[in-house]
Write a protein that holds these residues in place. Structure first.
Motif, PDB file in Angstrom:
ATOM      1  N   LEU A  25     -28.117  -9.331  75.075  1.00 29.62           N
ATOM      2  CA  LEU A  25     -27.827  -7.581  75.253  1.00 29.62           C
ATOM      3  C   LEU A  25     -28.626  -7.654  74.580  1.00 29.62           C
ATOM      4  O   LEU A  25     -29.501  -8.348  74.276  1.00 29.62           O
ATOM      5  CB  LEU A  25     -26.796  -7.959  74.179  1.00 29.62           C
ATOM      6  CG  LEU A  25     -25.321  -7.455  75.001  1.00 29.62           C
ATOM      7  CD1 LEU A  25     -23.798  -7.367  73.856  1.00 29.62           C
ATOM      8  CD2 LEU A  25     -25.213  -6.928  75.952  1.00 29.62           C
ATOM      9  N   SER A  26     -29.773  -6.536  75.034  1.00 26.18           N
ATOM     10  CA  SER A  26     -30.538  -6.077  74.780  1.00 26.18           C
ATOM     11  C   SER A  26     -30.619  -4.514  73.512  1.00 26.18           C
ATOM     12  O   SER A  26     -29.633  -3.698  74.994  1.00 26.18           O
ATOM     13  CB  SER A  26     -31.654  -6.615  75.283  1.00 26.18           C
ATOM     14  OG  SER A  26     -33.261  -5.350  74.925  1.00 26.18           O
ATOM     15  N   ASP A  27     -31.365  -4.426  73.283  1.00 27.66           N
ATOM     16  CA  ASP A  27     -31.903  -2.931  73.132  1.00 27.66           C
ATOM     17  C   ASP A  27     -32.807  -2.087  74.251  1.00 27.66           C
ATOM     18  O   ASP A  27     -32.405  -1.025  74.491  1.00 27.66           O
ATOM     19  CB  ASP A  27     -32.196  -2.210  71.703  1.00 27.66           C
ATOM     20  CG  ASP A  27     -30.992  -2.355  70.476  1.00 27.66           C
ATOM     21  OD1 ASP A  27     -30.133  -2.932  71.005  1.00 27.66           O
ATOM     22  OD2 ASP A  27     -31.888  -3.061  69.275  1.00 27.66           O
ATOM     23  N   ILE A  56     -25.833   1.655  75.071  1.00 27.70           N
ATOM     24  CA  ILE A  56     -26.441   1.105  75.843  1.00 27.70           C
ATOM     25  C   ILE A  56     -25.798   0.601  76.475  1.00 27.70           C
ATOM     26  O   ILE A  56     -24.607  -0.417  75.550  1.00 27.70           O
ATOM     27  CB  ILE A  56     -27.689   0.490  75.983  1.00 27.70           C
ATOM     28  CG1 ILE A  56     -28.428   0.411  76.759  1.00 27.70           C
ATOM     29  CG2 ILE A  56     -27.652  -0.444  74.679  1.00 27.70           C
ATOM     30  CD1 ILE A  56     -30.450  -0.559  76.721  1.00 27.70           C
ATOM     31  N   GLN A  58     -25.005  -2.461  79.884  1.00 28.89           N
ATOM     32  CA  GLN A  58     -26.846  -3.386  80.943  1.00 28.89           C
ATOM     33  C   GLN A  58     -25.581  -4.307  81.694  1.00 28.89           C
ATOM     34  O   GLN A  58     -24.179  -4.481  81.354  1.00 28.89           O
ATOM     35  CB  GLN A  58     -27.643  -3.137  80.268  1.00 28.89           C
ATOM     36  CG  GLN A  58     -26.847  -4.585  78.813  1.00 28.89           C
ATOM     37  CD  GLN A  58     -27.853  -4.582  77.321  1.00 28.89           C
ATOM     38  OE1 GLN A  58     -28.750  -5.528  77.820  1.00 28.89           O
ATOM     39  NE2 GLN A  58     -27.365  -4.198  76.755  1.00 28.89           N
ATOM     40  N   ASN A  73     -22.996  -0.894  74.377  1.00 29.75           N
ATOM     41  CA  ASN A  73     -22.814  -1.405  73.508  1.00 29.75           C
ATOM     42  C   ASN A  73     -24.393  -0.607  71.862  1.00 29.75           C
ATOM     43  O   ASN A  73     -24.380   0.091  72.414  1.00 29.75           O
ATOM     44  CB  ASN A  73     -23.567  -2.970  73.201  1.00 29.75           C
ATOM     45  CG  ASN A  73     -22.653  -3.928  73.502  1.00 29.75           C
ATOM     46  OD1 ASN A  73     -21.854  -4.728  72.623  1.00 29.75           O
ATOM     47  ND2 ASN A  73     -22.474  -4.163  74.490  1.00 29.75           N
ATOM     48  N   ALA A  74     -24.183  -0.166  71.174  1.00 25.06           N
ATOM     49  CA  ALA A  74     -24.792  -0.185  69.827  1.00 25.06           C
ATOM     50  C   ALA A  74     -25.961  -0.225  69.778  1.00 25.06           C
ATOM     51  O   ALA A  74     -26.417  -1.421  70.521  1.00 25.06           O
ATOM     52  CB  ALA A  74     -23.826   0.013  68.657  1.00 25.06           C
ATOM     53  N   ASN A  76     -29.548  -0.776  68.538  1.00 22.18           N
ATOM     54  CA  ASN A  76     -29.481  -1.138  66.797  1.00 22.18           C
ATOM     55  C   ASN A  76     -30.922  -1.612  66.440  1.00 22.18           C
ATOM     56  O   ASN A  76     -31.522  -1.687  65.653  1.00 22.18           O
ATOM     57  CB  ASN A  76     -29.319  -2.993  66.812  1.00 22.18           C
ATOM     58  CG  ASN A  76     -27.707  -3.185  66.519  1.00 22.18           C
ATOM     59  OD1 ASN A  76     -26.393  -2.481  66.839  1.00 22.18           O
ATOM     60  ND2 ASN A  76     -27.202  -4.040  67.266  1.00 22.18           N
TER      61      ASN A  76
HETATM   62  C1  LIG Z   1     -25.316  -4.354  68.371  1.00 21.37           C
HETATM   63  O1  LIG Z   1     -24.766  -4.882  67.181  1.00 21.37           O
HETATM   64  C2  LIG Z   1     -23.815  -4.941  66.856  1.00 21.37           C
HETATM   65  C3  LIG Z   1     -23.293  -5.472  65.839  1.00 21.37           C
HETATM   66  O2  LIG Z   1     -23.908  -6.618  65.574  1.00 21.37           O
HETATM   67  C4  LIG Z   1     -23.322  -5.909  68.702  1.00 21.37           C
HETATM   68  O3  LIG Z   1     -22.279  -5.970  68.347  1.00 21.37           O
HETATM   69  C5  LIG Z   1     -24.370  -5.438  69.573  1.00 21.37           C
HETATM   70  O4  LIG Z   1     -23.840  -6.090  70.503  1.00 21.37           O
HETATM   71  C6  LIG Z   1     -25.650  -4.996  69.161  1.00 21.37           C
HETATM   72  N1  LIG Z   1     -25.717  -4.562  70.346  1.00 21.37           N
HETATM   73  C7  LIG Z   1     -26.768  -4.775  71.278  1.00 21.37           C
HETATM   74  C8  LIG Z   1     -27.443  -3.800  72.601  1.00 21.37           C
HETATM   75  O5  LIG Z   1     -27.490  -6.319  71.265  1.00 21.37           O
END
Ligand SMILES: *[C@@H]1O[C@H](CO)[C@@H](O)[C@H](O)[C@H]1NC(C)=O
Ligand SMILES: *[C@@H]1O[C@H](CO)[C@@H](O)[C@H](O)[C@H]1NC(C)=O
Ligand SMILES: *[C@@H]1O[C@H](CO)[C@@H](O)[C@H](O)[C@H]1NC(C)=O
Ligand SMILES: *[C@@H]1O[C@H](CO)[C@@H](O)[C@H](O)[C@H]1NC(C)=O
Length: 581
Positions: A25-27, A56, A58, A73-74, A76
């Motif tokens: 997972l990426s922001d 986001i 993805q 997902n948030a 971060n």
């Molecule tokens: C952001 O952090 C949360 C809590 O650790 C996590 O569940 C989530 O997958 C993260 N978001 C991304 C895009 O990696």
């Protein structure tokens, strides 16, 4: 297999490893994996756009996360984009910057261009997790697309700590002061909050003195506002003006229900002086954007003729559950709306817009449905609009020429339409027209043209000396200035009040379009009546259906207001929203 002596085979090898290990997972995932982004708040500082917060979705290894617990997902990290060079949306690099506290959606963001800093405040705790008491965070840019976060210490922590935590305020800032007008508090915005409640009035934050103010503390009854958008226009009046667009009036006294909210239409426009808080209205002409409309974006530019144009794009119609795909430009001082082409990237809400590159509006993110799995047609969720060419595009032009009004809008000012504007009052006329077009006015009473008179349309009254007046400065909270603010907000809100005789309807639950997800804020987890699949992003949280309130000491006290004077506004001026979707 070991042929690492060419770059291409090395890349292939790395690709193979990535595949074997699985994508993470990426922001800021590569454009090919990007699906949707929403709820991020942007600003432009120097050569960089920064945006913070939001969620986001993805693809991972080519698959959506549908089967997993949650498909969004948030985000971060804080993200920056280099605007000193031209780019295309599919290829531009999004730089991620570490963010030391849990991410939120729909934050208010206030920018101090002078010091290259911005603050984020409020918003929704994504997933209802890691919620903490009121905090405001400050990001100091480094001039190179990076920067650092630090928790800000307000000058008046007592008032600050008592402020509601909420989202969906209309935020904007002047050179000194950030505003958040209206909003919605819920179990997603404040830990253990037991009900949703619309926030009356507005909050102001002086970025220089760090003083917070609640402009409503001594005043009721109110009208309310949620999910509107605001734009600071520096061009008119002694202090510039904050324009407030769209959104809904919702009852304070009962559970707010989005779909029955009373829309503020986009024909009768409200704006206020950010220093004096004097509020005004003016009827706009042209092609009025339909309402109800919430969660849309606005961004604007001053033009070379001394006017200002604002792009309004997309949004959500809570009543008819419709995502808008249309866009309009409001031209000032003429108060004329022009419909511009729809974005080819499709309908959307919960996006945000920011003015970039002299005359382009960058739209960031947005969703067009309750889910997160439909890929955005805009690569990386980024799309741009050229305010002069009136065209949507998928690339940014760092060398764009200076902003000029589009020819059709120009014509409107030269063919007599501007002179035919019916002003709502002399004071509004004075804000937008210099005296040469009208009969003799007392210059002393004219906040717009203290020194010169130029031919109409004027707007030549830039607040060059935009010296912050001490209206909300200097820690005079509760003093004369505070009272002035309160009075002005009262005026603003009273003016917006419609028919007060209607009786409140039932508000059994609240629902938001922007829903998916499976998390619930902690207050909901404690309650068995939560609807599965309730939204972490909107208000269909189940919070509103609590049969027994959580017994936590912090349980909201504001959800049961006792003020008998609070009224629910009735629908009016539906004829002002002629186009019905
Ligand atoms: C952001 O952090 C949360 C809590 O650790 C996590 O569940 C989530 O997958 C993260 N978001 C991304 C895009 O990696
Ligand atoms: C400001 O004060 C009013 C009146 O006490 C209150 O209803 C409102 O929630 C306050 N706003 C915030 C953001 O705390
Ligand atoms: C003036 O120009 C505008 C924009 O092109 C047009 O909509 C309007 O009809 C014109 N009005 C007159 C009186 O020609
Ligand atoms: C516009 O709205 C204000 C309240 O915000 C109201 O006082 C005014 O009468 C309205 N104007 C018209 C022409 O409806």
């Amino acid at each position: 297999m070991r042929s690492y002596h060419t770059a291409s085979s090395l890349l292939a090898l790395l690709g193979g490893f990535q595949y074997a290990l699985g994508e993470e997972l990426s922001d800021a995932p590569p454009a090919k994996d990007f699906l949707r982004r929403a709820g991020a708040s942007p600003t432009l500082i120097g050569n960089y756009v920064y945006f913070d917060g939001g969620e986001i979705s993805q693809l991972l290894d080519g698959k959506t996360l549908k089967e997993s617990k949650r498909s969004s997902n948030a985000v971060n990290s804080t993200i920056s984009i280099d605007m000193s060079k031209s780019w295309t949306a599919s290829e531009v690099t999004l730089r991620t910057i570490e963010r030391p506290w849990p991410s939120k959606s729909n934050q208010a963001l206030w920018t101090d261009q002078e010091t290259g800093t911005f603050w984020v405040w409020g918003g929704k705790w994504i997933g209802g997790k890691n919620m903490v008491p009121n905090e405001i965070w400050k990001f100091t840019t480094d001039g190179n697309g990076g920067g650092r976060w630090a928790k800000e210490i307000p000058a008046n922590p007592g008032l600050f700590n008592d402020l509601e935590q909420y989202e969906h305020g209309a935020w904007a800032n002047t050179a000194t002061t950030g505003f958040s007008i209206g909003g919605m508090a819920s179990g997603w915005t404040k830990k253990y909050r037991g009900g949703n409640q619309v926030i009356p009035g507005m909050v102001a934050f002086n970025m220089k003195t760090k003083v917070f103010q609640n402009g409503t503390t001594a005043f009721s009854p109110f009208d309310t506002l949620a999910a509107a958008s605001a734009q600071f226009v520096p061009t008119f009046g002694a202090n510039g003006l904050v324009m407030v667009f769209g959104g809904l009036a919702l009852p304070v006294a009962s559970e707010p229900k989005w779909e029955t909210g009373i829309p503020y239409d986009l024909r009768n426009l409200t704006f206020f002086d950010p220093e004096t808080k004097d509020a005004y209205w003016q009827i706009a002409s042209g092609t009025i954007p339909p309402s109800p409309r919430s969660q849309f974006c606005v961004a604007g530019f001053e033009n070379s003729d001394g006017g200002y144009e604002i792009l309004l794009s997309g949004g959500y119609n809570h009543r008819d559950k419709y995502y808008y795909g249309d866009s309009y430009i409001l031209s000032l001082p003429g108060f004329v709306w022009t419909r511009v082409p729809d974005s080819p990237a499709g309908n959307r809400a919960y996006h945000h817009c920011v003015s970039v590159g002299k005359r382009q509006v960058l739209s960031i993110g947005g969703t067009k449905g309750p889910g997160w799995d439909d890929a955005d047609l805009a690569p990386q969720g980024l799309t741009l609009f050229d305010m002069t060419d009136l065209k949507w595009k998928d690339s940014y032009d760092a060398d764009a020429a200076a902003y000029e009004r589009a020819p059709d809008i120009k014509t409107w000012y030269t063919n007599g339409s501007f002179d035919a504007v019916e002003w709502s009052s002399d004071s509004v006329q004075r804000l937008f027209v210099t005296k040469s077009t009208t009969d003799s006015q007392d210059p002393a009473q004219d906040p717009g043209s203290s020194t010169t008179s130029t031919p109409s349309p004027s707007a030549s009254v830039k607040p060059e000396s935009s010296t912050p007046v001490a209206a909300i400065a200097g820690g005079v909270v509760g003093g004369v200035a505070g009272i002035a603010l309160i009075g002005a907000v009262a005026w603003l809100l009273l003016r917006r009040r419609r028919n007060r005789n209607a009786t409140p309807g039932p508000f059994p639950g609240s629902e938001d379009a922007y829903s998916d997800g499976h998390y619930a804020p902690e207050v909901v987890k404690a309650n068995p009546t939560v609807t599965p699949g309730a939204s972490p992003l909107g208000f269909k949280t189940g919070v509103v259906e609590l049969t027994s309130q959580p017994s936590h000491a912090e349980l909201d006290v504001g959800a049961t207001p006792t003020n008998p004077l609070l009224h629910y506004s009735a629908p009016v001026e539906m004829d002002a929203t002629p186009i019905r979707y």
